[in-house]
Design an enzyme around this catalytic site. Structure first.
Site, PDB file in Angstrom:
ATOM      1  N   SER A 158       7.960   0.081  -8.352  1.00  0.00           N
ATOM      2  CA  SER A 158       9.044  -0.267  -7.438  1.00  0.00           C
ATOM      3  C   SER A 158      10.213  -0.792  -8.249  1.00  0.00           C
ATOM      4  CB  SER A 158       8.582  -1.323  -6.433  1.00  0.00           C
ATOM      5  OG  SER A 158       8.508  -2.573  -7.093  1.00  0.00           O
ATOM      6  N   LYS A 159      11.240  -1.134  -7.546  1.00  0.00           N
ATOM      7  CA  LYS A 159      12.468  -1.675  -8.107  1.00  0.00           C
ATOM      8  C   LYS A 159      12.209  -2.865  -9.047  1.00  0.00           C
ATOM      9  CE  LYS A 159      16.939  -1.461  -7.412  1.00  0.00           C
ATOM     10  NZ  LYS A 159      17.569  -0.557  -8.260  1.00  0.00           N
ATOM     11  N   ARG A 160      11.186  -3.632  -8.715  1.00  0.00           N
ATOM     12  CA  ARG A 160      10.842  -4.781  -9.542  1.00  0.00           C
ATOM     13  C   ARG A 160      10.631  -4.413 -11.001  1.00  0.00           C
ATOM     14  NH1 ARG A 160       5.829  -6.357  -9.037  1.00  0.00           N
ATOM     15  NH2 ARG A 160       5.395  -4.663  -7.610  1.00  0.00           N
ATOM     16  N   GLU A 207      19.496   5.766 -11.612  1.00  0.00           N
ATOM     17  CA  GLU A 207      19.496   4.538 -12.418  1.00  0.00           C
ATOM     18  C   GLU A 207      19.130   4.818 -13.876  1.00  0.00           C
ATOM     19  OE1 GLU A 207      18.476   1.088  -9.153  1.00  0.00           O
ATOM     20  OE2 GLU A 207      16.905   2.476  -9.762  1.00  0.00           O
TER      21      GLU A 207
END
Ligand code: GLU
Length: 465
Positions: free
Chosen positions: A236-238, A246
């Site tokens: 995930s983004k974490r 990105e």
């Protein structure tokens, strides 16, 4: 072989989606097959043209070219409707106005494990949603290239709803009809779709039985393992960059990203192997994809990217850096572009030190835009002793016979020797004078590239300051 990548354009193309696209693409290229792109845009609210464009753009950047499409699922509504009618007329589906409460009542009577059958149960069969009739006995077996066979006993499967009361079809129905019409031979997708597969197979079989896609194959399935972050939790983004966009903004090269993604769940077991795209195409085998979750680790990607960076020729890397800067920092791009020789020189002496395109400018900007303002570097290295070393270095550099790398090295080494100090006691003051900071490519190379005139000018400014 005909494969497809079928993203739902509800946001950016995530790393997991990109891996799915890549595996499909590799498979198609390996077997001279066809790679079809289908946009599953039935979620009208979240499927925006911008999201579609973003996905296409990410695929183009990764150079995953498609041979057919994009086919928009939303534009196939008439065809879906036609198939739905045929199933209703052929007795493979029925309408049912049964509500969730009716289904619950059915289950409490027959047991929770028992698949719901709407016929003859609550509600009527004239209106309401459309359900597919699951065959009474037997089982649907999903042959999965990666996971082997999974058997779904019909007795446990609910008659799935395939269309709403207004006739709009549901996702699993649309996917099955689209795969059938496109003569898809291999469905390669994320593991989260495994539970959809028996429903899709049942739709496929029913559709074939009423003459839809009669000559189409029943596809083989391959469900790819989940992606985890380095901590073993779902990616995930974490964990840092989560989308292709990105990664691009972080300055990775598409060929390195492609290489790294290819190794996620597939490969020799060594999870960081440099393999050109040609090699990947030659060696890719769906059968060797693991069932275990794969780890996406940006540190490994950085490492791999550094290798790809160093494989590029200097002019090519200079071009890539410029392309990157034009989007990330247009002012930097114009500064870098103004002097091609200087740019190539700076690239040549920086490439051992950078891992991504984004690393170049912070390391080399002082060549183009003057020294950085780094008060602590000045304080640390331009005190009394530093100034005295710098003075001597200036004398040596100004009288050096030539100004290439060996000449600069000899000049600075003579200062080190004369004072019997550690090399950095001389190099760091010079570095701070020409770059403003302690971060730069190799000191001799940097001084030589900057040239005598500019180097002496910057040293004079430092000495005066
Ligand atoms: N549209 C689905 C998704 O984005 C993929 C469906 C499929 O590949 O069958 O997850």
């Amino acid at each position: 072989m005909r494969v497809r990548f079928a993203p739902s354009p509800t946001g950016a193309l995530h790393i997991g989606g990109a891996r799915t696209a890549l595996f499909n693409w590799l498979l198609a290229r390996r077997h001279n097959g066809t790679f079809l792109l289908r946009i599953e845009d039935t979620d009208r609210e979240r499927s925006t043209p911008e999201n579609v464009e973003q996905i296409l753009d990410a695929l183009r950047w990764l150079q995953l070219d498609w041979d057919e499409g994009p086919v928009f699922q939303g534009e196939r509504a008439d065809r879906h409707h036609e198939a739905l009618e045929a199933l209703l007329n052929g007795g493979h589906a029925y309408r049912s106005s049964a509500t969730a409460a009716d289904v619950a009542a059915y289950k409490s009577l027959h047991g929770a494990e028992r698949g719901f059958r709407g016929e003859g149960w609550a509600g009527n069969q004239k209106e309401g949603a459309v359900r597919l009739r699951v065959p009474a006995g037997g089982a649907t077996v999903v042959h999965d290239v990666i996971r082997g066979d999974t058997r779904f006993e019909h007795v446990h499967l609910d008659d799935p709803v395939i269309a709403r009361a207004d006739g709009s079809v549901l996702y699993n129905f649309a996917v099955a009809i689209d795969d059938l019409d496109a003569h898809i031979t291999h469905v390669v997708r994320g593991e989260d779709h495994l539970s959809n597969t028996p429903k899709q197979l049942l739709v496929l079989q029913a559709a074939k039985a009423v003459g839809f896609g009669a000559d189409a194959p029943e596809p083989l399935y391959a469900h790819l393992p989940l992606l985890h972050g380095p901590d073993g939790k779902k990616l995930s983004k974490r964990h840092g960059a989560a989308s292709v966009q990105e990664l691009r903004e972080a300055g990775y090269l598409p060929e390195a990203v492609r290489n790294y993604l290819a190794l996620l769940g597939w490969g020799s077991g060594d999870d960081a192997t440099v393999m050109s795209t040609d090699e990947l195409v030659k060696r890719f085998e769906l059968e060797r994809v693991s069932r275990n979750p794969a780890r996406f680790d940006e540190i490994k990607l950085r490492w791999l990217d550094g290798i790809y960076i160093r494989e590029l020729s200097v002019p090519e890397l200079a071009d890539r850096v410029l392309d990157f800067l034009r989007i990330a920092d247009p002012a930097a791009a114009s500064a870098a572009e103004a002097d091609r020789d200087l740019l190539e020189g700076a690239v040549a002496i920086s490439r051992e030190k950078i891992h991504t395109l984004a690393d170049f400018w912070p390391l080399a900007r002082f060549f183009f835009t003057g020294i950085a303002e780094d008060a602590s570097a000045r304080e640390r290295w331009l005190g009394e002793q530093g100034v005295s070393m710098l003075n001597d270095a200036r004398t040596e550099l100004s009288s050096a016979v030539s100004f290439d790398v060996p000449a600069v090295e000899a000049a600075l080494a003579s200062v080190v020797e004369r004072h019997a100090v550690k090399p950095r006691e001389v190099y760091q003051p010079v570095r701070v004078a020409i770059a403003g900071t302690t971060i730069s490519p190799g000191i001799f190379e940097s001084v030589a590239l900057l040239g005598r005139e500019e180097t002496l000018r910057r040293i004079d400014v430092a000495l005066a300051g």
